[in-house]
Every structure is written in C-alpha cells, then in structure tokens.
Design an enzyme around this catalytic site. Structure first.
Site, short mmCIF file in Angstrom:
data_model
loop_
_atom_site.label_atom_id
_atom_site.label_comp_id
_atom_site.label_asym_id
_atom_site.label_seq_id
_atom_site.Cartn_x
_atom_site.Cartn_y
_atom_site.Cartn_z
NE ARG A 55 -3.88 0.11 2.09
CZ ARG A 55 -5.15 -0.09 1.74
NH1 ARG A 55 -5.63 -1.30 1.65
NH2 ARG A 55 -5.96 0.92 1.51
CD GLU A 106 -4.32 -7.54 -3.20
OE1 GLU A 106 -4.58 -6.53 -2.53
OE2 GLU A 106 -4.72 -8.66 -2.91
CG HIS A 117 -12.19 -8.06 0.15
ND1 HIS A 117 -11.05 -7.29 0.11
CD2 HIS A 117 -12.86 -7.69 1.25
CE1 HIS A 117 -11.06 -6.47 1.13
NE2 HIS A 117 -12.13 -6.69 1.85
N1 PXP Z 1 -7.97 -9.90 -3.28
C1 PXP Z 1 -7.78 -8.57 -3.28
C2 PXP Z 1 -7.66 -7.87 -4.59
C3 PXP Z 1 -7.63 -7.85 -2.08
O1 PXP Z 1 -7.45 -6.52 -2.09
C4 PXP Z 1 -7.69 -8.56 -0.86
C5 PXP Z 1 -7.49 -7.83 0.44
O2 PXP Z 1 -6.23 -7.32 0.50
C6 PXP Z 1 -7.86 -9.94 -0.91
C7 PXP Z 1 -8.03 -10.58 -2.14
C8 PXP Z 1 -7.89 -10.77 0.32
O3 PXP Z 1 -8.97 -10.41 1.12
P1 PXP Z 1 -9.06 -11.00 2.58
O4 PXP Z 1 -7.85 -10.55 3.32
O5 PXP Z 1 -10.32 -10.39 3.10
O6 PXP Z 1 -9.13 -12.48 2.46
#
Ligand code: PXP
Length: 255
Positions: free
Chosen positions: A54, A79, A203
C-alpha cells in the site's frame, strides 16, 4: 445435468500474507516474518502468494516484496494501486502477476472494486505497460457488466471479482442481500468467462464461503488472507491453509 463450462479440477489458492506484516508492524522489527509465512503457506498447499504494497506501507514493505520475489517458489501476485510509484516497483520486481486495486488512505481494507468504466483512460496504459513487461494483469472489480466490459476493452486478461459484499451480507445474516450479491457474482463470472477473461475472486472469504464459491466453474483462483491469518492464531498457518484447501476441493467437486 449438462454443464456449459468445464471447471478445472484444481482451483488455485493464492494466500495473502499482508496481515502477518500487520502483526509485525504493530511492534516494529522483523517478527513475525511474512516471507516465512509465505513459505509455510506454500508447503501447506498454496498455489501462489499475494501481497499488497500500500502507498502508506501499513503492512507489507518494499523489502518484503523484494524478498518474496527472490525467495518463494510459487508465483507472486503483487497487489497494487495504479500509481506511477507502484508501476515502477512492479516493473523492477517483475512479479508473476499484478492485481490492480483501488486504494484510499482512510479505508481499513480495499472497500470496493476498481472503477474501470470511469477510469479506463488512466488504467489502459498501466495495463499495457505491465503486460509488456510479461506480468499477468488482473483488475479487482465488482461483478458489474459495465466494469467487466471495460476490462475487456482495455485488454486486461484477468479480473478478480470483489466478493466482500456477499461475504459481509452472509455474516450479518442478511439473506436477501446475500442472495442478490451471489447472483451478481455468478452472472458476472459467467459473462466474464464468455468474453474471454480469466476469472478470480477474493475478499472476505472464509472456509464456508470459499467452499460455496468454489462450485462456480468459471472461477480458477481465489485470493484469501485475513481469515486464514486469523485462523492461524488458533490452529497454525499450515493447518488453516490445509483446511482452506480442503474446503475449496469439496466445493469444486460440486461444480
Ligand atoms: N484480493 C484482493 C484484490 C484484495 O485486495 C484482498 C485484500 O487485500 C484480498 C483478495 C484478500 O482479502 P481477505 O484478506 O479479506 O481475504
């Protein structure tokens, strides 16, 4: 019953290790080490590792990304926000994949999908640059037809469907809303696959929701972090990854 889409028997699990870094950063220093966690997750059956650098470096730091790229034996999914700084880091690191996500400083986590329909002029060159560098690009979007169509138009090969609203509705017992979200996810996955996109989801997933969504044959990868790291407090990370793997395998058999 005839099936129009053949589901690959193996649904890939990308383990997001951001929150190992959250715990480390609560005290500073090096412990617990997200790279060690990534290696354990791979030993337990993860098909790849996901990490979100981030802008405010609240969990993953630059050197975590460099070490993950150098040390893990499975693909790294980076990401990132579509900013010049992150594009430069991605081009330098050359991860297997990059997932473009929206980012707001004030949010606790990635709250919504990327507005590809509204921001295509900014996103198209970012997608092109990353693809030219050999990085597989995905766009983290809500399962909305307009967003999916624009993902195709800007030539992203992959989308990751944001399933957070479905998971939240289920955990809050809002059955009607959960149902509506589920239909949106299912229809969006079908539409995206038909348009030639590779479809991932992520997510807010837990063992139960991962098992349910694993039955959608269009989906080939789930990215899961917070719940796995939380369960690791009780059971250990290897065990939580193994239980997730088993839940996904059970779900896939129902597809
Ligand atoms: N995929 C993406 C694009 C995300 O931004 C996140 C959270 O960082 C996740 C998957 C994973 O989500 P969680 O931590 O809620 O399992």
């Amino acid at each position: 019953m005839a099936k129009s889409v053949h589901a690959p028997a193996h649904l890939r699990l990308g383990v997001n290790i951001d929150h190992v870094a959250t715990i480390r950063n609560a005290r500073g220093g090096r412990h617990p080490d997200p790279v060690r966690a990534a290696k354990l997750a791979i030993e337990a059956g993860a098909d790849g590792i996901t990490a979100h650098l981030r802008e405010d470096r609240r969990h993953i730091r630059d050197d975590d990304i460099a070490r993950l790229k150098a040390e893990i034996t499975k693909p790294l999914n980076f990401e990132m926000a579509a900013t010049p700084e992150m594009v430069e880091i991605a081009l330098k690191t050359k991860p297997h994949a990059a997932c473009l996500v929206p980012e707001k400083r004030t949010e606790r986590t990635t709250e919504g999908g990327l507005d590809v329909a509204g921001q295509h002029n900014m996103l198209a060159p970012v997608v092109a640059k990353l693809k030219d560098a050999g990085i597989r690009v995905s766009l983290f979007i809500a399962a909305e037809p307009g967003q999916i169509e624009m993902a195709v138009r800007i030539k992203a090969p992959v989308i990751e469907i944001h399933v957070g609203a479905w998971c939240d509705a289920l955990s809050e017992g809002q059955a009607v809303q959960a149902d509506a979200e589920w239909q949106r996810i299912r229809d969006g996955a079908r539409m995206a696959k038909k348009l030639g996109l590779e479809v991932h989801a992520g997510h807010g997933l837990n063992y139960a929701t991962a098992e349910t969504i694993a039955a959608l044959p269009e989906i080939v990868e789930l990215n899961i972090g917070h719940y796995l790291i939380g369960e690791a407090i009780y059971d250990g990370l290897k065990q939580s990854v193994k239980l997730m793997r088993a839940a996904m395998d059970r779900g896939r058999k129902k597809s």
